[in-house]
Design a protein around this motif. Structure first.
Motif, PDB file in Angstrom:
ATOM      1  N   THR A  33      31.007 -34.314  -0.804  1.00  0.00           N
ATOM      2  CA  THR A  33      31.735 -34.961  -1.892  1.00  0.00           C
ATOM      3  C   THR A  33      32.366 -33.833  -2.709  1.00  0.00           C
ATOM      4  O   THR A  33      31.926 -32.681  -2.627  1.00  0.00           O
ATOM      5  CB  THR A  33      30.804 -35.769  -2.830  1.00  0.00           C
ATOM      6  OG1 THR A  33      29.919 -34.853  -3.478  1.00  0.00           O
ATOM      7  CG2 THR A  33      30.030 -36.829  -2.080  1.00  0.00           C
ATOM      8  N   LYS A  34      33.355 -34.183  -3.493  1.00  0.00           N
ATOM      9  CA  LYS A  34      34.048 -33.184  -4.310  1.00  0.00           C
ATOM     10  C   LYS A  34      33.075 -32.390  -5.178  1.00  0.00           C
ATOM     11  O   LYS A  34      33.122 -31.169  -5.234  1.00  0.00           O
ATOM     12  CB  LYS A  34      35.091 -33.913  -5.168  1.00  0.00           C
ATOM     13  CG  LYS A  34      35.931 -33.004  -6.026  1.00  0.00           C
ATOM     14  CD  LYS A  34      37.150 -33.706  -6.573  1.00  0.00           C
ATOM     15  CE  LYS A  34      36.830 -34.850  -7.496  1.00  0.00           C
ATOM     16  NZ  LYS A  34      38.037 -35.416  -8.123  1.00  0.00           N
ATOM     17  N   TYR A  35      32.176 -33.082  -5.857  1.00  0.00           N
ATOM     18  CA  TYR A  35      31.274 -32.414  -6.808  1.00  0.00           C
ATOM     19  C   TYR A  35      30.249 -31.539  -6.096  1.00  0.00           C
ATOM     20  O   TYR A  35      29.960 -30.432  -6.524  1.00  0.00           O
ATOM     21  CB  TYR A  35      30.597 -33.455  -7.700  1.00  0.00           C
ATOM     22  CG  TYR A  35      31.628 -34.292  -8.415  1.00  0.00           C
ATOM     23  CD1 TYR A  35      32.395 -33.748  -9.450  1.00  0.00           C
ATOM     24  CD2 TYR A  35      31.909 -35.588  -8.009  1.00  0.00           C
ATOM     25  CE1 TYR A  35      33.382 -34.487 -10.075  1.00  0.00           C
ATOM     26  CE2 TYR A  35      32.905 -36.342  -8.628  1.00  0.00           C
ATOM     27  CZ  TYR A  35      33.634 -35.780  -9.658  1.00  0.00           C
ATOM     28  OH  TYR A  35      34.620 -36.499 -10.269  1.00  0.00           O
ATOM     29  N   HIS A  36      29.741 -32.040  -4.980  1.00  0.00           N
ATOM     30  CA  HIS A  36      28.781 -31.272  -4.194  1.00  0.00           C
ATOM     31  C   HIS A  36      29.461 -30.023  -3.624  1.00  0.00           C
ATOM     32  O   HIS A  36      28.881 -28.934  -3.610  1.00  0.00           O
ATOM     33  CB  HIS A  36      28.204 -32.144  -3.071  1.00  0.00           C
ATOM     34  CG  HIS A  36      27.048 -31.521  -2.359  1.00  0.00           C
ATOM     35  ND1 HIS A  36      25.857 -31.223  -2.987  1.00  0.00           N
ATOM     36  CD2 HIS A  36      26.905 -31.125  -1.062  1.00  0.00           C
ATOM     37  CE1 HIS A  36      25.034 -30.670  -2.114  1.00  0.00           C
ATOM     38  NE2 HIS A  36      25.647 -30.604  -0.934  1.00  0.00           N
ATOM     39  N   PHE A  37      30.697 -30.200  -3.172  1.00  0.00           N
ATOM     40  CA  PHE A  37      31.462 -29.076  -2.626  1.00  0.00           C
ATOM     41  C   PHE A  37      31.636 -27.968  -3.671  1.00  0.00           C
ATOM     42  O   PHE A  37      31.385 -26.794  -3.392  1.00  0.00           O
ATOM     43  CB  PHE A  37      32.823 -29.552  -2.122  1.00  0.00           C
ATOM     44  CG  PHE A  37      33.756 -28.424  -1.776  1.00  0.00           C
ATOM     45  CD1 PHE A  37      33.507 -27.601  -0.684  1.00  0.00           C
ATOM     46  CD2 PHE A  37      34.875 -28.173  -2.550  1.00  0.00           C
ATOM     47  CE1 PHE A  37      34.359 -26.555  -0.371  1.00  0.00           C
ATOM     48  CE2 PHE A  37      35.733 -27.127  -2.242  1.00  0.00           C
ATOM     49  CZ  PHE A  37      35.471 -26.320  -1.152  1.00  0.00           C
ATOM     50  N   VAL A  38      32.062 -28.349  -4.871  1.00  0.00           N
ATOM     51  CA  VAL A  38      32.281 -27.358  -5.933  1.00  0.00           C
ATOM     52  C   VAL A  38      30.985 -26.596  -6.219  1.00  0.00           C
ATOM     53  O   VAL A  38      30.982 -25.370  -6.340  1.00  0.00           O
ATOM     54  CB  VAL A  38      32.832 -28.026  -7.225  1.00  0.00           C
ATOM     55  CG1 VAL A  38      32.835 -27.049  -8.389  1.00  0.00           C
ATOM     56  CG2 VAL A  38      34.238 -28.551  -6.978  1.00  0.00           C
ATOM     57  N   ARG A  39      29.885 -27.335  -6.281  1.00  0.00           N
ATOM     58  CA  ARG A  39      28.588 -26.716  -6.567  1.00  0.00           C
ATOM     59  C   ARG A  39      28.171 -25.777  -5.423  1.00  0.00           C
ATOM     60  O   ARG A  39      27.771 -24.645  -5.662  1.00  0.00           O
ATOM     61  CB  ARG A  39      27.531 -27.801  -6.798  1.00  0.00           C
ATOM     62  CG  ARG A  39      26.321 -27.301  -7.551  1.00  0.00           C
ATOM     63  CD  ARG A  39      25.420 -28.393  -8.101  1.00  0.00           C
ATOM     64  NE  ARG A  39      24.958 -29.326  -7.067  1.00  0.00           N
ATOM     65  CZ  ARG A  39      25.285 -30.612  -7.032  1.00  0.00           C
ATOM     66  NH1 ARG A  39      26.051 -31.148  -7.963  1.00  0.00           N
ATOM     67  NH2 ARG A  39      24.826 -31.398  -6.079  1.00  0.00           N
ATOM     68  N   GLN A  40      28.295 -26.263  -4.191  1.00  0.00           N
ATOM     69  CA  GLN A  40      27.908 -25.458  -3.024  1.00  0.00           C
ATOM     70  C   GLN A  40      28.777 -24.202  -2.883  1.00  0.00           C
ATOM     71  O   GLN A  40      28.288 -23.125  -2.590  1.00  0.00           O
ATOM     72  CB  GLN A  40      28.008 -26.287  -1.733  1.00  0.00           C
ATOM     73  CG  GLN A  40      27.023 -27.415  -1.649  1.00  0.00           C
ATOM     74  CD  GLN A  40      25.595 -26.915  -1.536  1.00  0.00           C
ATOM     75  OE1 GLN A  40      24.812 -26.987  -2.467  1.00  0.00           O
ATOM     76  NE2 GLN A  40      25.252 -26.379  -0.392  1.00  0.00           N
ATOM     77  N   PHE A  41      30.080 -24.364  -3.088  1.00  0.00           N
ATOM     78  CA  PHE A  41      31.016 -23.244  -2.982  1.00  0.00           C
ATOM     79  C   PHE A  41      30.663 -22.189  -4.023  1.00  0.00           C
ATOM     80  O   PHE A  41      30.606 -20.999  -3.728  1.00  0.00           O
ATOM     81  CB  PHE A  41      32.456 -23.743  -3.183  1.00  0.00           C
ATOM     82  CG  PHE A  41      33.514 -22.747  -2.786  1.00  0.00           C
ATOM     83  CD1 PHE A  41      34.106 -22.807  -1.535  1.00  0.00           C
ATOM     84  CD2 PHE A  41      33.950 -21.758  -3.668  1.00  0.00           C
ATOM     85  CE1 PHE A  41      35.095 -21.897  -1.159  1.00  0.00           C
ATOM     86  CE2 PHE A  41      34.934 -20.848  -3.311  1.00  0.00           C
ATOM     87  CZ  PHE A  41      35.505 -20.921  -2.048  1.00  0.00           C
ATOM     88  N   GLY A  42      30.417 -22.646  -5.239  1.00  0.00           N
ATOM     89  CA  GLY A  42      30.053 -21.730  -6.323  1.00  0.00           C
ATOM     90  C   GLY A  42      28.767 -20.978  -6.039  1.00  0.00           C
ATOM     91  O   GLY A  42      28.661 -19.776  -6.292  1.00  0.00           O
ATOM     92  N   GLN A  43      27.789 -21.681  -5.487  1.00  0.00           N
ATOM     93  CA  GLN A  43      26.519 -21.027  -5.148  1.00  0.00           C
ATOM     94  C   GLN A  43      26.703 -20.022  -4.020  1.00  0.00           C
ATOM     95  O   GLN A  43      26.138 -18.936  -4.039  1.00  0.00           O
ATOM     96  CB  GLN A  43      25.471 -22.069  -4.739  1.00  0.00           C
ATOM     97  CG  GLN A  43      24.887 -22.817  -5.921  1.00  0.00           C
ATOM     98  CD  GLN A  43      23.901 -23.910  -5.497  1.00  0.00           C
ATOM     99  OE1 GLN A  43      23.815 -24.262  -4.325  1.00  0.00           O
ATOM    100  NE2 GLN A  43      23.180 -24.436  -6.464  1.00  0.00           N
ATOM    101  N   ALA A  44      27.507 -20.387  -3.036  1.00  0.00           N
ATOM    102  CA  ALA A  44      27.701 -19.528  -1.861  1.00  0.00           C
ATOM    103  C   ALA A  44      28.527 -18.281  -2.172  1.00  0.00           C
ATOM    104  O   ALA A  44      28.236 -17.193  -1.689  1.00  0.00           O
ATOM    105  CB  ALA A  44      28.353 -20.323  -0.736  1.00  0.00           C
ATOM    106  N   PHE A  45      29.568 -18.440  -3.000  1.00  0.00           N
ATOM    107  CA  PHE A  45      30.515 -17.336  -3.202  1.00  0.00           C
ATOM    108  C   PHE A  45      30.581 -16.813  -4.631  1.00  0.00           C
ATOM    109  O   PHE A  45      31.326 -15.876  -4.914  1.00  0.00           O
ATOM    110  CB  PHE A  45      31.912 -17.756  -2.719  1.00  0.00           C
ATOM    111  CG  PHE A  45      31.908 -18.261  -1.298  1.00  0.00           C
ATOM    112  CD1 PHE A  45      31.577 -17.427  -0.246  1.00  0.00           C
ATOM    113  CD2 PHE A  45      32.222 -19.576  -1.019  1.00  0.00           C
ATOM    114  CE1 PHE A  45      31.560 -17.894   1.068  1.00  0.00           C
ATOM    115  CE2 PHE A  45      32.209 -20.059   0.286  1.00  0.00           C
ATOM    116  CZ  PHE A  45      31.871 -19.216   1.325  1.00  0.00           C
ATOM    117  N   GLY A  46      29.857 -17.446  -5.536  1.00  0.00           N
ATOM    118  CA  GLY A  46      29.820 -16.962  -6.915  1.00  0.00           C
ATOM    119  C   GLY A  46      31.104 -17.184  -7.695  1.00  0.00           C
ATOM    120  O   GLY A  46      31.370 -16.485  -8.671  1.00  0.00           O
TER     121      GLY A  46
END
Length: 110
Positions: A33-46
């Motif tokens: 989902t959009k929100y999960h993606f943003v959170r996951q991307f942020g965690q993965a790449f800072g």
């Protein structure tokens, strides 16, 4: 896995920084989902996907500026709304204007 799907989204931004892709479409590449993606991307790449896209666009812009492409063309080729939007992001990220960067780059190219 999940890291692989996030890398695919990151690679898309690297390869097509000028594309005005929506967060929904980018998330769709990963199946999140959009929100999960943003959170996951942020965690993965800072960094947020949007901030990463701006970085990718600025990376592309530096090459075009060094090649002598006009600033207005660089702005539109790299997906910025207009030249002032481009200049604002460029200066904020790199501490100099595109014009000054281009002048310095061509000065030392010889």
């Amino acid at each position: 896995g999940c890291k692989k799907r996030l890398l695919q989204a990151k690679e898309f931004l690297d390869e097509h920084p000028e594309v005005d892709i929506s967060l929904d479409s980018l998330a769709g590449l990963t199946g999140y989902t959009k929100y999960h993606f943003v959170r996951q991307f942020g965690q993965a790449f800072g960094i947020s996907p949007h901030a990463y896209q701006i970085q990718a666009r600025l990376q592309k812009s530096k090459g075009l500026l060094k090649a002598g492409v006009s600033i207005a063309d660089v702005a539109s080729d790299c997906g910025f709304h207009d030249q002032s939007h481009f200049t604002r992001h460029f200066k904020k990220a790199l501490g100099t204007t595109p014009k000054h960067f281009q002048t310095q780059a061509t000065l030392y190219k010889s």
